[in-house]
Design a protein around this motif. Sequence first.
Motif, PDB file in Angstrom:
ATOM      1  N   LEU A   1      20.464  -1.012  33.268  1.00 15.68           N
ATOM      2  CA  LEU A   1      21.266  -1.407  34.428  1.00 15.68           C
ATOM      3  C   LEU A   1      22.309  -0.341  34.756  1.00 15.68           C
ATOM      4  CD1 LEU A   1      21.578  -3.719  36.412  1.00 15.68           C
ATOM      5  CD2 LEU A   1      23.006  -4.883  34.733  1.00 15.68           C
ATOM      6  N   ARG A   2      22.991   0.155  33.735  1.00 18.41           N
ATOM      7  CA  ARG A   2      24.006   1.197  33.949  1.00 18.41           C
ATOM      8  C   ARG A   2      23.378   2.450  34.543  1.00 18.41           C
ATOM      9  NH1 ARG A   2      25.001   5.654  31.713  1.00 18.41           N
ATOM     10  NH2 ARG A   2      23.645   5.225  29.961  1.00 18.41           N
ATOM     11  N   THR A   3      22.250   2.863  33.994  1.00 16.04           N
ATOM     12  CA  THR A   3      21.561   4.059  34.484  1.00 16.04           C
ATOM     13  C   THR A   3      21.144   3.891  35.938  1.00 16.04           C
ATOM     14  OG1 THR A   3      20.768   4.575  32.261  1.00 16.04           O
ATOM     15  CG2 THR A   3      19.574   5.574  34.101  1.00 16.04           C
ATOM     16  N   SER A   4      20.603   2.733  36.265  1.00 20.02           N
ATOM     17  CA  SER A   4      20.148   2.478  37.631  1.00 20.02           C
ATOM     18  C   SER A   4      21.316   2.455  38.624  1.00 20.02           C
ATOM     19  CB  SER A   4      19.349   1.174  37.624  1.00 20.02           C
ATOM     20  OG  SER A   4      19.661   0.320  38.636  1.00 20.02           O
ATOM     21  N   LEU A   5      22.411   1.787  38.247  1.00 25.92           N
ATOM     22  CA  LEU A   5      23.575   1.724  39.138  1.00 25.92           C
ATOM     23  C   LEU A   5      24.226   3.101  39.287  1.00 25.92           C
ATOM     24  CD1 LEU A   5      25.090  -1.651  37.915  1.00 25.92           C
ATOM     25  CD2 LEU A   5      23.972  -1.225  40.119  1.00 25.92           C
TER      26      LEU A   5
END
Length: 134
Positions: A65-69
């Motif tokens: 999630l962090r990588t995508s955001l």
Amino acid sequence: MFFKNNIDFSNALKWEEALQKKILTNHQITLFNELKNIRNEQVHSLPIEINLTKISYGIEIANELRTSLEKEMKDKILNFFKENPTEVFAARAIGHIFSISKSYASHLIETLEEEGEIISGIEEESGITFFQIG
């Protein structure tokens, strides 16, 4: 991101609003919900019931999630620079424009610079580093 887009985070419809305003994708919402479920399950467990496999899975979800955001925010910043090719911006200004912290803006801008997408220069009088499309 919710506050900037006038989404009431306490509202049950927050995910639908975020999806409509293209703030989050269906996949990101699914990841948020899965992470919330893992958290709730583990917080309400007795110590002997804590599932380390689920906790590890939660860490994987959080990282995805962090990588995508982060990628989405970096892409938005790069597009902003491309839309303003003759302008220069300090990290603080980018942070303000995108409602993110100056340190996070600096991190993303430095990544874009390392990738050769933008260039930087230091203003002699103020010592402030400014960035623009490369």
